[in-house]
Each structure stands twice: as C-alpha cells, then as structure tokens.
Design a protein around this motif. Sequence first.
Motif, PDB file in Angstrom:
ATOM      1  N   ARG A   1       0.838  -1.209   0.000  1.00 39.13           N
ATOM      2  CA  ARG A   1       0.000   0.000   0.000  1.00 39.13           C
ATOM      3  C   ARG A   1       0.873   1.259   0.000  1.00 39.13           C
ATOM      4  O   ARG A   1       0.602   2.218  -0.721  1.00 39.13           O
ATOM      5  N   SER A  13      -5.296   8.900  -9.950  1.00 39.57           N
ATOM      6  CA  SER A  13      -5.496   9.039  -8.505  1.00 39.57           C
ATOM      7  C   SER A  13      -6.626   8.139  -8.025  1.00 39.57           C
ATOM      8  O   SER A  13      -6.519   7.492  -6.973  1.00 39.57           O
ATOM      9  N   ILE A  17      -6.350   5.059  -5.357  1.00 34.65           N
ATOM     10  CA  ILE A  17      -7.181   5.013  -4.150  1.00 34.65           C
ATOM     11  C   ILE A  17      -7.948   3.697  -4.078  1.00 34.65           C
ATOM     12  O   ILE A  17      -8.030   3.060  -3.018  1.00 34.65           O
ATOM     13  N   ASP A  42      -5.631   0.964  -3.064  1.00 36.79           N
ATOM     14  CA  ASP A  42      -5.295   1.085  -1.650  1.00 36.79           C
ATOM     15  C   ASP A  42      -6.435   0.574  -0.775  1.00 36.79           C
ATOM     16  O   ASP A  42      -6.213  -0.170   0.189  1.00 36.79           O
TER      17      ASP A  42
END
Length: 271
Positions: free
Chosen positions: A199, A245, A249, A252
């Motif tokens: 991560r 992005s 995300i 993650d």
Amino acid sequence: MRWVNIRPRRRTGWLLGSLPLLLVAIVYLFASAARHAENPSDKLLPTPGAMVEAMHGLLAQADPLSGRLIFWADTVASLERLGLALGICALSALLVGMVLGVLPAARATFGAFVTTIAVIPPIALLPVLFIVFGLGDTAKVALIVIGVTPFLIRDLADHITAIPQEQLIKAQTLGASSWQLALRVALPQALPRLIAGIRLSLGPAWVYLISAEAIASDVGLGYRIFLVRRYLSMDIIIPYVAWISILAILMDVALAQLSKRAFAWAHGAGR
C-alpha cells in the motif's frame, strides 16, 4: 476534552475527509471561470465542459488506426504492467524478506547488499533497462520491481526480526524446527506487513510506471499524458491524472480491506 482524544465517527470522518477535496474543486472552478472570462481560449485551466468534451472522444469513440477505445486501452495496459510488477514485488519480497528475517546468517550476508540496491535511484537505471530489455513492457515492469522490491524486503525483514524472542523460544521449546518457525510464527505476521508495504509502495510504483511509459510506449496512461502535453491539452491531462489518482485510491482501499478480512487479528479486531 483534549483535542487528541476526539475521534470522529465513520460518517463524520468521511465528511471531514471530503472537505479538502471539495475546497480544491471549488477553487479550481472559480479560477477556471476567471481565466476564461478574460481569455475564452485559455488552455491552462479548462472548464469541466471542455474536459467532458475532450474525454468523450477517448472514452466512446474508437481510434481509426487501432480500432480501440483509447482511454480504456490506456487504462488496461497500465494496470496490466502495474499488476504484474507488484505481483513480482510481493512474491520476491516475501521470499527474500522471510529468509533475511528468520536467518541471522543470511541477514548478515545479504543485508548490506539489499540496502545498497535500495538506495540506487530507480529512474537512473531506466536507460540501462531499455538497453538490456528493449522498449517493451519488460523494462517497465523491471523498473517498478527494482524500485519497490528492496523497500519491501527491508521492511519485511526488519518486521520479522522484531518478532518478540519469547514467541520464538516458546515455539522451539515445543519442538518447532526452523521451517516451522518460518511458516507458523514468522509468515502469519509477515503477510499483513507485506500488504501494508505494498500500500505504501503504490505511489512510487505509479511514478515509475508513468515515467517508463512516457519515455517509450505506444499505449498507457503515462504515454497519453506526455503525448498530449505538446499540444497543451490540459483538458485531457487533468482527467487522466484524476483517473490515476482514483485507481490508486481504489487499489489502496482494496488492499486495506483484504488485510482486514484476512488478518483481522493484526488490526485489533475484537479489542
């Protein structure tokens, strides 16, 4: 009530987390409107309508040369490279990190070597990788592997080394062999740490991927961004950056959920 003891609830946390993003969006809209009021042909801060119009062709219209939907082809190509690279990183880090963490002799022999590799700037090796592996996907994957794996190995080895000696002594007292110590004591504690390390490595991994795609590629998110920059096409660059992005995300969040479900004990479940 001290500020350090205030813990927002989940719904409140989501609201607080969305405020900075909302503020950035509002500032951008005002700045874009102001620039276009002065210069309707301004390209630096495109309006949302201009971005939607520019992206429509990439999203829904097939490229006349390749027959592909460019946006989705770029996304799939980048995710394939990134997924393959992170998979290699995870397997390599788990294997080498376990060996270095469990065996003091291996750590003394190869620890300095891994540290030396870890401090080499991966981007500096990109020309070498292109010379050795060519301009295909192999060099791009290798760049991510070289950039991320040493960090994961060091972090995993340090984490395993920090396992309380009491656990190892008790296991050996019960007759555990070196293999059993590695598989029954070290491995369960290494896996959630490995996911946490991946991560943390998502940001650098995306940087290495975009850099490699920008230099030598014919498809990919990084390739498209650097291709259209010569035309000052911010109406494409900004959505692409936002999409990267969002993908980061989502990756993650997926890894966090995987860790919580598979290793609930490592996240304080039931405490």
